[in-house]
Write an enzyme that holds these catalytic residues in place. Structure first.
Site, mmCIF file in Angstrom:
data_model
loop_
_atom_site.group_PDB
_atom_site.id
_atom_site.type_symbol
_atom_site.label_atom_id
_atom_site.label_comp_id
_atom_site.label_asym_id
_atom_site.label_seq_id
_atom_site.Cartn_x
_atom_site.Cartn_y
_atom_site.Cartn_z
ATOM 1 N N CYS A 1 39.716 54.843 68.068
ATOM 2 C CA CYS A 1 39.101 53.766 67.291
ATOM 3 C C CYS A 1 39.395 52.428 67.980
ATOM 4 O O CYS A 1 40.111 52.365 68.984
ATOM 5 C CB CYS A 1 39.660 53.757 65.865
ATOM 6 S SG CYS A 1 41.372 53.197 65.749
ATOM 7 N N GLU B 1 47.172 58.397 68.254
ATOM 8 C CA GLU B 1 47.369 57.666 69.505
ATOM 9 C C GLU B 1 48.540 56.697 69.405
ATOM 10 O O GLU B 1 49.330 56.557 70.353
ATOM 11 C CB GLU B 1 46.113 56.860 69.871
ATOM 12 C CG GLU B 1 44.874 57.695 70.065
ATOM 13 C CD GLU B 1 44.007 57.792 68.819
ATOM 14 O OE1 GLU B 1 42.783 57.793 68.970
ATOM 15 O OE2 GLU B 1 44.546 57.871 67.696
ATOM 16 N N CYS C 1 43.248 51.611 68.126
ATOM 17 C CA CYS C 1 43.975 52.394 69.125
ATOM 18 C C CYS C 1 43.562 52.003 70.541
ATOM 19 O O CYS C 1 44.401 51.927 71.438
ATOM 20 C CB CYS C 1 43.764 53.878 68.881
ATOM 21 S SG CYS C 1 44.527 54.437 67.337
ATOM 22 N N HIS D 1 47.988 56.248 63.413
ATOM 23 C CA HIS D 1 47.064 57.175 64.068
ATOM 24 C C HIS D 1 47.804 57.975 65.138
ATOM 25 O O HIS D 1 48.857 57.554 65.639
ATOM 26 C CB HIS D 1 45.915 56.417 64.709
ATOM 27 C CG HIS D 1 44.964 55.823 63.729
ATOM 28 N ND1 HIS D 1 43.754 55.291 64.113
ATOM 29 C CD2 HIS D 1 45.018 55.680 62.380
ATOM 30 C CE1 HIS D 1 43.105 54.851 63.055
ATOM 31 N NE2 HIS D 1 43.863 55.057 61.985
#
Length: 149
Positions: free
Chosen positions: A86, A58, A89, A56
């Site tokens: 999410c 992040e 993360c 992701h």
């Protein structure tokens, strides 16, 4: 006086990362990490490119920032991300001890707020910065994906 390096300025930089993800067929989420008004890390989703569910935006930015700083803690840093983090993360951000998270648009289904994911006690979270732009980019991506299938 207008602050040249405000939340909107840095969220625009995160949106540029999201556009890169979009252009590469990735879900368009982008992130930057800032310390002392300086971008020290950038990231965008790479889950398709790397065939890795953990890639992701992040996570990419956290790794880059830790490498830049030479340590795993991101105290005094702010993450700007186009979509609310999410649970995965948010967990990584907890362990990084990041000082602040600023997100664009909410993720009502998978976001850390509705899932009640615990952040570090010293982490401040704010949202809604350029939310319309971030949301529009995500909507455009998923409409395009549906039309291709």
């Amino acid at each position: 006086m207008i602050e040249p390096f405000d939340d909107t300025y840095f969220m625009k930089k995160a949106l540029q990362e999201a556009e890169t993800a979009f252009d590469n067929g990735e879900i368009p989420v982008g992130a930057v990490i800032v310390i002392d008004n300086k971008i020290i890390a950038r990231g965008h989703n790479l889950t398709e490119t790397l065939n890795d569910v953990t890639a992701h935006a992040e996570m990419q930015a956290i790794t880059a920032a830790a490498n830049f700083l030479g340590g795993k803690y991101l105290q005094k840093c702010t993450l700007y991300v186009t979509l609310e983090p999410c649970q995965m993360c948010a967990g990584a951000l907890y362990w990084s001890q990041i000082s602040k998270i600023v997100y664009g648009t909410r993720d009502l289904e998978r976001g850390c707020i509705n899932l009640k994911t615990k952040l570090h006690p010293k982490t401040v979270i704010e949202g809604g910065i350029l939310a319309d732009e971030a949301s529009e980019l995500l909507k455009r991506f998923f409409i395009m994906k549906r039309n291709l299938n």
